[in-house]
Scaffold this active site. Structure first.
Site, PDB file in Angstrom:
ATOM      1  N   CYS A   1       0.847  -1.195   0.000  1.00 39.26           N
ATOM      2  CA  CYS A   1       0.000   0.000   0.000  1.00 39.26           C
ATOM      3  C   CYS A   1       0.887   1.252   0.000  1.00 39.26           C
ATOM      4  O   CYS A   1       1.968   1.252   0.578  1.00 39.26           O
ATOM      5  CB  CYS A   1      -0.908   0.002   1.228  1.00 39.26           C
ATOM      6  SG  CYS A   1      -2.060   1.395   1.249  1.00 39.26           S
TER       7      CYS A   1
ATOM      8  N   ASP B   1       0.472   3.830   1.600  1.00 40.84           N
ATOM      9  CA  ASP B   1       0.461   4.423   2.949  1.00 40.84           C
ATOM     10  C   ASP B   1       1.888   4.704   3.442  1.00 40.84           C
ATOM     11  O   ASP B   1       2.768   3.848   3.338  1.00 40.84           O
ATOM     12  CB  ASP B   1      -0.245   3.427   3.891  1.00 40.84           C
ATOM     13  CG  ASP B   1      -0.592   4.050   5.230  1.00 40.84           C
ATOM     14  OD1 ASP B   1       0.331   4.524   5.917  1.00 40.84           O
ATOM     15  OD2 ASP B   1      -1.784   4.056   5.590  1.00 40.84           O
TER      16      ASP B   1
ATOM     17  N   ARG C   1       3.113   4.673   6.153  1.00 44.70           N
ATOM     18  CA  ARG C   1       3.581   3.811   7.258  1.00 44.70           C
ATOM     19  C   ARG C   1       3.992   2.422   6.776  1.00 44.70           C
ATOM     20  O   ARG C   1       4.216   1.537   7.589  1.00 44.70           O
ATOM     21  CB  ARG C   1       2.461   3.700   8.303  1.00 44.70           C
ATOM     22  CG  ARG C   1       2.071   5.028   8.912  1.00 44.70           C
ATOM     23  CD  ARG C   1       0.732   4.955   9.615  1.00 44.70           C
ATOM     24  NE  ARG C   1      -0.361   4.675   8.658  1.00 44.70           N
ATOM     25  CZ  ARG C   1      -1.644   4.552   9.015  1.00 44.70           C
ATOM     26  NH1 ARG C   1      -1.991   4.673  10.281  1.00 44.70           N
ATOM     27  NH2 ARG C   1      -2.560   4.310   8.102  1.00 44.70           N
TER      28      ARG C   1
ATOM     29  N   HIS D   1      -2.337  -3.962   5.121  1.00 47.24           N
ATOM     30  CA  HIS D   1      -2.186  -3.566   6.531  1.00 47.24           C
ATOM     31  C   HIS D   1      -3.531  -3.236   7.166  1.00 47.24           C
ATOM     32  O   HIS D   1      -4.481  -2.866   6.474  1.00 47.24           O
ATOM     33  CB  HIS D   1      -1.240  -2.363   6.643  1.00 47.24           C
ATOM     34  CG  HIS D   1      -1.749  -1.112   5.993  1.00 47.24           C
ATOM     35  ND1 HIS D   1      -2.241  -0.055   6.716  1.00 47.24           N
ATOM     36  CD2 HIS D   1      -1.865  -0.743   4.692  1.00 47.24           C
ATOM     37  CE1 HIS D   1      -2.603   0.920   5.890  1.00 47.24           C
ATOM     38  NE2 HIS D   1      -2.392   0.528   4.650  1.00 47.24           N
TER      39      HIS D   1
ATOM     40  N   CYS E   1      -6.246   0.379   7.000  1.00 47.18           N
ATOM     41  CA  CYS E   1      -5.940   0.900   5.653  1.00 47.18           C
ATOM     42  C   CYS E   1      -7.062   1.846   5.182  1.00 47.18           C
ATOM     43  O   CYS E   1      -8.231   1.459   5.138  1.00 47.18           O
ATOM     44  CB  CYS E   1      -5.790  -0.265   4.675  1.00 47.18           C
ATOM     45  SG  CYS E   1      -5.412   0.265   2.980  1.00 47.18           S
TER      46      CYS E   1
HETATM   47 CO    CO Z   1      -3.365   1.294   3.061  1.00 51.04          CO
END
Ligand code: CO
Length: 215
Positions: free
Chosen positions: A44, A46, A48, A100, A103
């Site tokens: 992803c 993201d 993180r 994750h 999300c």
């Molecule tokens: Co995500």
């Protein structure tokens, strides 16, 4: 959470280079010589989710494709190019699809309450939710619903990988990389292997045998 200025990012870079050179003066000469990473990571976008940090891997070890909600799209020329190159040229031995918990893309798919392009992109995950609605809706909390859909999404994306022409060709030639479906829990930093069995998605074996018998 620290937010560095742009100038600080460049200072950090110089400090990191100095640190690496102190440990291994040849570090960047070796990097400059080329790459042969054993892993392709589909993750992803993201902020993180940098898998290298969670797995203590160095530059040169993981080839990366990231998008919102770690999807394997059979019509995404960017992803398909990466997959083809990773297998044909880099000869990666493993493909890791890693989603994750918590999300935002999964949340958007589940609740359908964003108002941007993301809605279009996560639509296949919304379809997946509709398919699995009974199971997901039976979970008591919103967090559990989002996290279960994140797990189911990883399994679905592994399945999608096996449905690409690129992977099917590898499977026929018996040189397919191992595919792993993982979910990372941001609250613990720990990765869970979803134990997705490749045989479940082995779409070619029965028809392939048939074809061989016919010809
Ligand atoms: Co995500």
């Amino acid at each position: 959470m620290i937010h560095y200025t742009i100038e600080e990012l460049l200072e950090n870079n110089q400090a990191w280079v100095a640190e690496k050179l102190a440990l291994n003066p040849e570090f960047f000469n070796e990097l400059g010589a080329g790459q042969s990473p054993p892993y392709l990571y589909v993750g992803c976008s993201d902020s993180r989710m940098p898998l290298t940090q969670y797995t203590q891997t160095e530059p040169g070890e993981i080839f990366v494709h990231r998008n919102i909600a770690n999807q394997v799209s059979l019509t995404d020329i960017n992803f398909l190019s990466i997959l083809d190159y990773a297998i044909a040229n880099l000869k990666v031995q493993h493909i890791i699809v890693c989603g994750h918990y918590g999300c935002g893309g999964i949340e958007a798919a589940l609740e359908g309450n964003t108002t941007g392009l993301v809605d279009n992109w996560v639509n296949p995950i919304r379809e997946l939710y509709i398919q699995k609605q009974l199971e997901i809706d039976s979970l008591p909390t919103r967090e559990e619903k989002i996290n279960r859909l994140a797990e189911l999404n990883v399994i679905a994306q592994v399945k999608n990988l096996y449905q690409t022409s690129i992977l099917r060709k590898c499977m026929r030639e018996n040189n397919a990389p191992d595919i792993h479906g993982w979910v990372l829990n941001l609250k613990t930093g720990l990765i869970q292997d979803m134990q997705v069995k490749s045989s479940e998605w082995d779409l070619i074996s029965p028809s392939c045998e048939l074809e061989e018998n016919v010809t």
